[in-house]
Design an enzyme around this catalytic site. Structure first.
Site, PDB file in Angstrom:
ATOM      1  N   HIS A  29     -29.576  40.423 -14.936  1.00  0.00           N
ATOM      2  CA  HIS A  29     -30.440  39.319 -14.500  1.00  0.00           C
ATOM      3  C   HIS A  29     -31.544  39.771 -13.548  1.00  0.00           C
ATOM      4  CE1 HIS A  29     -27.080  36.160 -15.519  1.00  0.00           C
ATOM      5  NE2 HIS A  29     -27.749  36.576 -16.574  1.00  0.00           N
ATOM      6  N   TYR A  78     -36.716  32.363  -2.929  1.00  0.00           N
ATOM      7  CA  TYR A  78     -36.413  33.781  -3.094  1.00  0.00           C
ATOM      8  C   TYR A  78     -36.569  34.549  -1.783  1.00  0.00           C
ATOM      9  CZ  TYR A  78     -35.223  33.208  -7.880  1.00  0.00           C
ATOM     10  OH  TYR A  78     -34.557  32.805  -9.006  1.00  0.00           O
ATOM     11  N   THR A  92     -16.649  36.627 -11.271  1.00  0.00           N
ATOM     12  CA  THR A  92     -17.612  35.820 -12.036  1.00  0.00           C
ATOM     13  C   THR A  92     -16.909  34.651 -12.704  1.00  0.00           C
ATOM     14  OG1 THR A  92     -19.226  35.791 -13.853  1.00  0.00           O
ATOM     15  CG2 THR A  92     -17.429  37.394 -14.059  1.00  0.00           C
TER      16      THR A  92
HETATM   17  C1  BV8 Z   1     -31.050  32.671 -22.436  1.00  0.00           C
HETATM   18  C2  BV8 Z   1     -30.816  35.147 -11.864  1.00  0.00           C
HETATM   19  C3  BV8 Z   1     -32.124  32.634 -24.539  1.00  0.00           C
HETATM   20  C4  BV8 Z   1     -31.773  34.421 -10.997  1.00  0.00           C
HETATM   21  C5  BV8 Z   1     -29.311  33.695 -13.136  1.00  0.00           C
HETATM   22  C6  BV8 Z   1     -26.525  24.934 -22.724  1.00  0.00           C
HETATM   23  C7  BV8 Z   1     -27.609  24.250 -22.203  1.00  0.00           C
HETATM   24  C8  BV8 Z   1     -28.716  24.913 -21.680  1.00  0.00           C
HETATM   25  C9  BV8 Z   1     -28.744  26.279 -21.663  1.00  0.00           C
HETATM   26  C10 BV8 Z   1     -27.651  26.961 -22.154  1.00  0.00           C
HETATM   27  C11 BV8 Z   1     -26.572  26.297 -22.692  1.00  0.00           C
HETATM   28  N1  BV8 Z   1     -25.649  27.210 -23.081  1.00  0.00           N
HETATM   29  C12 BV8 Z   1     -26.115  28.414 -22.813  1.00  0.00           C
HETATM   30  C13 BV8 Z   1     -27.324  28.257 -22.258  1.00  0.00           C
HETATM   31  C14 BV8 Z   1     -28.173  29.313 -21.832  1.00  0.00           C
HETATM   32  C15 BV8 Z   1     -28.130  29.567 -20.355  1.00  0.00           C
HETATM   33  C16 BV8 Z   1     -26.745  29.394 -19.826  1.00  0.00           C
HETATM   34  O1  BV8 Z   1     -25.847  30.187 -20.016  1.00  0.00           O
HETATM   35  N2  BV8 Z   1     -26.507  28.314 -19.118  1.00  0.00           N
HETATM   36  C17 BV8 Z   1     -25.159  27.973 -18.667  1.00  0.00           C
HETATM   37  C18 BV8 Z   1     -25.151  27.708 -17.184  1.00  0.00           C
HETATM   38  C19 BV8 Z   1     -24.707  26.812 -19.521  1.00  0.00           C
HETATM   39  N3  BV8 Z   1     -28.561  30.926 -20.253  1.00  0.00           N
HETATM   40  C20 BV8 Z   1     -29.833  31.276 -20.139  1.00  0.00           C
HETATM   41  O2  BV8 Z   1     -30.729  30.461 -19.979  1.00  0.00           O
HETATM   42  C21 BV8 Z   1     -30.108  32.754 -20.241  1.00  0.00           C
HETATM   43  N4  BV8 Z   1     -31.138  33.012 -21.148  1.00  0.00           N
HETATM   44  O3  BV8 Z   1     -30.082  32.128 -22.899  1.00  0.00           O
HETATM   45  O4  BV8 Z   1     -32.134  33.024 -23.180  1.00  0.00           O
HETATM   46  C22 BV8 Z   1     -33.472  32.693 -25.102  1.00  0.00           C
HETATM   47  C23 BV8 Z   1     -33.560  32.960 -26.419  1.00  0.00           C
HETATM   48  C24 BV8 Z   1     -34.801  33.011 -27.011  1.00  0.00           C
HETATM   49  C25 BV8 Z   1     -35.934  32.814 -26.257  1.00  0.00           C
HETATM   50  C26 BV8 Z   1     -35.833  32.560 -24.900  1.00  0.00           C
HETATM   51  C27 BV8 Z   1     -34.586  32.492 -24.316  1.00  0.00           C
HETATM   52  C28 BV8 Z   1     -30.563  33.313 -18.909  1.00  0.00           C
HETATM   53  C29 BV8 Z   1     -29.594  33.031 -17.823  1.00  0.00           C
HETATM   54  C30 BV8 Z   1     -29.989  33.743 -16.540  1.00  0.00           C
HETATM   55  C31 BV8 Z   1     -29.782  32.872 -15.363  1.00  0.00           C
HETATM   56  N5  BV8 Z   1     -30.079  33.622 -14.169  1.00  0.00           N
HETATM   57  N6  BV8 Z   1     -29.635  34.374 -12.082  1.00  0.00           N
HETATM   58  C32 BV8 Z   1     -31.282  34.215  -9.621  1.00  0.00           C
HETATM   59  O5  BV8 Z   1     -30.213  34.676  -9.231  1.00  0.00           O
HETATM   60  O6  BV8 Z   1     -32.059  33.573  -8.891  1.00  0.00           O
HETATM   61  S1  BV8 Z   1     -27.839  32.839 -13.261  1.00  0.00           S
HETATM   62  C33 BV8 Z   1     -26.771  32.704 -11.947  1.00  0.00           C
HETATM   63  O7  BV8 Z   1     -25.475  32.628 -12.553  1.00  0.00           O
HETATM   64  C34 BV8 Z   1     -26.529  33.818 -11.014  1.00  0.00           C
HETATM   65  O8  BV8 Z   1     -27.647  34.467 -10.570  1.00  0.00           O
HETATM   66  C35 BV8 Z   1     -25.574  34.740 -11.696  1.00  0.00           C
HETATM   67  O9  BV8 Z   1     -26.302  35.833 -12.195  1.00  0.00           O
HETATM   68  C36 BV8 Z   1     -25.030  33.926 -12.841  1.00  0.00           C
HETATM   69  C37 BV8 Z   1     -23.588  34.009 -13.049  1.00  0.00           C
HETATM   70  O10 BV8 Z   1     -22.845  33.368 -12.044  1.00  0.00           O
HETATM   71  P1  BV8 Z   1     -21.612  34.106 -11.389  1.00  0.00           P
HETATM   72  O11 BV8 Z   1     -22.082  35.443 -10.964  1.00  0.00           O
HETATM   73  O12 BV8 Z   1     -20.460  34.057 -12.305  1.00  0.00           O
HETATM   74  O13 BV8 Z   1     -21.355  33.239 -10.069  1.00  0.00           O
HETATM   75  P2  BV8 Z   1     -20.499  31.906  -9.872  1.00  0.00           P
HETATM   76  O14 BV8 Z   1     -20.875  31.356  -8.549  1.00  0.00           O
HETATM   77  O15 BV8 Z   1     -20.575  31.034 -11.037  1.00  0.00           O
HETATM   78  O16 BV8 Z   1     -18.979  32.428  -9.796  1.00  0.00           O
HETATM   79  C38 BV8 Z   1     -18.493  33.176  -8.710  1.00  0.00           C
HETATM   80  C39 BV8 Z   1     -17.063  33.582  -9.036  1.00  0.00           C
HETATM   81  O17 BV8 Z   1     -16.602  34.447  -8.031  1.00  0.00           O
HETATM   82  C40 BV8 Z   1     -16.094  32.402  -9.105  1.00  0.00           C
HETATM   83  O18 BV8 Z   1     -15.287  32.520 -10.275  1.00  0.00           O
HETATM   84  C41 BV8 Z   1     -15.217  32.587  -7.844  1.00  0.00           C
HETATM   85  O19 BV8 Z   1     -13.882  32.132  -8.045  1.00  0.00           O
HETATM   86  C42 BV8 Z   1     -15.281  34.064  -7.660  1.00  0.00           C
HETATM   87  N7  BV8 Z   1     -15.093  34.572  -6.267  1.00  0.00           N
HETATM   88  C43 BV8 Z   1     -15.571  34.051  -5.115  1.00  0.00           C
HETATM   89  N8  BV8 Z   1     -15.255  34.843  -4.073  1.00  0.00           N
HETATM   90  C44 BV8 Z   1     -14.575  35.901  -4.585  1.00  0.00           C
HETATM   91  C45 BV8 Z   1     -14.460  35.734  -5.980  1.00  0.00           C
HETATM   92  N9  BV8 Z   1     -13.795  36.594  -6.765  1.00  0.00           N
HETATM   93  C46 BV8 Z   1     -13.271  37.692  -6.171  1.00  0.00           C
HETATM   94  N10 BV8 Z   1     -13.352  37.943  -4.834  1.00  0.00           N
HETATM   95  C47 BV8 Z   1     -13.986  37.067  -4.007  1.00  0.00           C
HETATM   96  N11 BV8 Z   1     -14.044  37.324  -2.675  1.00  0.00           N
END
Ligand code: BV8
Ligand code: ZN
Length: 249
Positions: free
Chosen positions: A118, A66, A188
């Protein structure tokens, strides 16, 4: 850039706008995204760095990660995309930003209604008693900072995998999604839930969904329009179009 008549007419009648943003909006500020090529999760394992279990196992490593990202964020400036979003407020009755980013750049760009789904990397709290320690710099990089009240480990105020999103923030984002006329989904991959359900809620409630991304995503299927390109170029160009339609505010 040329925008469709349909988008222009939606912009003319829209009053409530919701921006749902992700790491891509900050890419042009030099902040690494998570899942793309060269993204953070290609180099590091989320399970080792962004879970409560990782912090329990190795708080020192999590702190280093961090601090590294804080440095990146503090050296960065909001880009033309963040600034255009803040300027949208001059032209619409209500503009809300629901962001998955923790980088604070929407606030720094001047957006007045930012829902941080987040958390915020500039904020911290004690993992034992909850005391807040915001916007501070930790000088001793080799030691995990401890709470002056109870001696517990201080942790960043971000939502780790497996943790719940801040209840009120998520609820307010859901309400805005349910009542917006246009939902812009910007930079996103829309893969992380429950945050990714926000644009789905907007779509179900009848909002016009405009995706802005350099690539297609899972969300493209439900989007009414996908504008392919950099958000730092498309958003200012859209703002210019709005100024032309509505006149300079
Ligand atoms: C919860 C903060 C419930 C910290 C982050 C299956 C298995 C296991 C778990 C799960 C599952 N299904 C769902 C889950 C739950 C899990 C989840 O979703 N997992 C996924 C990955 C499968 N979620 C959780 O755990 C959440 N909590 O569910 O709680 C619960 C219920 C009861 C009791 C307890 C709990 C919490 C999730 C929070 C995760 N925290 N971040 C930190 O940053 O250090 S996540 C991380 O991904 C990032 O921080 C960000 O916030 C998040 C999203 O990512 P994106 O922002 O979309 O980024 P990414 O790189 O993916 O994409 C970038 C995009 O930009 C691309 O599309 C690219 O093409 C585009 N791009 C690039 N350049 C440009 C552009 N577009 C335009 N212009 C440009 N120039
Ligand atoms: Zn404490």
């Amino acid at each position: 850039m040329q925008f469709s008549d349909e988008l222009i007419s939606k912009l003319l009648s829209a009053q409530n706008i919701l921006f749902f943003t992700g790491a891509g909006i900050s890419a042009e500020s030099g902040i690494e995204t998570f899942r793309g090529s060269g993204g953070l999760w290609k180099k590091y394992r989320a399970a080792d760095l962004a879970t409560p279990e990782a912090f329990e196992r190795n708080p020192d490593l999590v702190w280093q990660w961090y601090e590294y990202r804080r440095k990146m964020v503090r050296n960065a400036q909001p880009n033309a995309g963040h600034i255009a979003i803040a300027e949208f407020e001059k032209y619409f009755q209500s503009v809300t930003v629901a962001t998955q980013n923790v980088d604070n750049l929407h606030n720094r760009a001047g957006s007045s209604s930012v829902l941080e789904l987040h958390g915020n990397i500039e904020k911290n709290f004690c993992s034992d008693c909850g005391k807040r320690f915001d916007f501070i710099t930790f000088k001793d990089k080799n030691n995990v900072p401890v709470c002056d009240e109870c001696g517990g480990f201080i942790r960043p105020d971000v939502v780790w995998f497996g943790e719940q999103l801040p209840y009120e923030v998520f609820q307010r984002a859901g309400i805005k999604a349910g009542s917006c006329d246009i939902c812009f989904v910007v930079g996103t991959s829309a893969l992380v839930y429950p945050a990714a359900s926000i644009p789905e809620t907007a779509e179900r409630a009848g909002a016009f969904i405009v995706e802005i991304n350099i690539d297609k995503t899972n969300l493209s299927e439900i989007a009414d329009i996908t504008l392919l390109g950099k958000s730092g170029e498309i958003l200012p160009s859209l703002l210019t179009e709005i100024k032309n339609i509505k006149g300079t505010a």
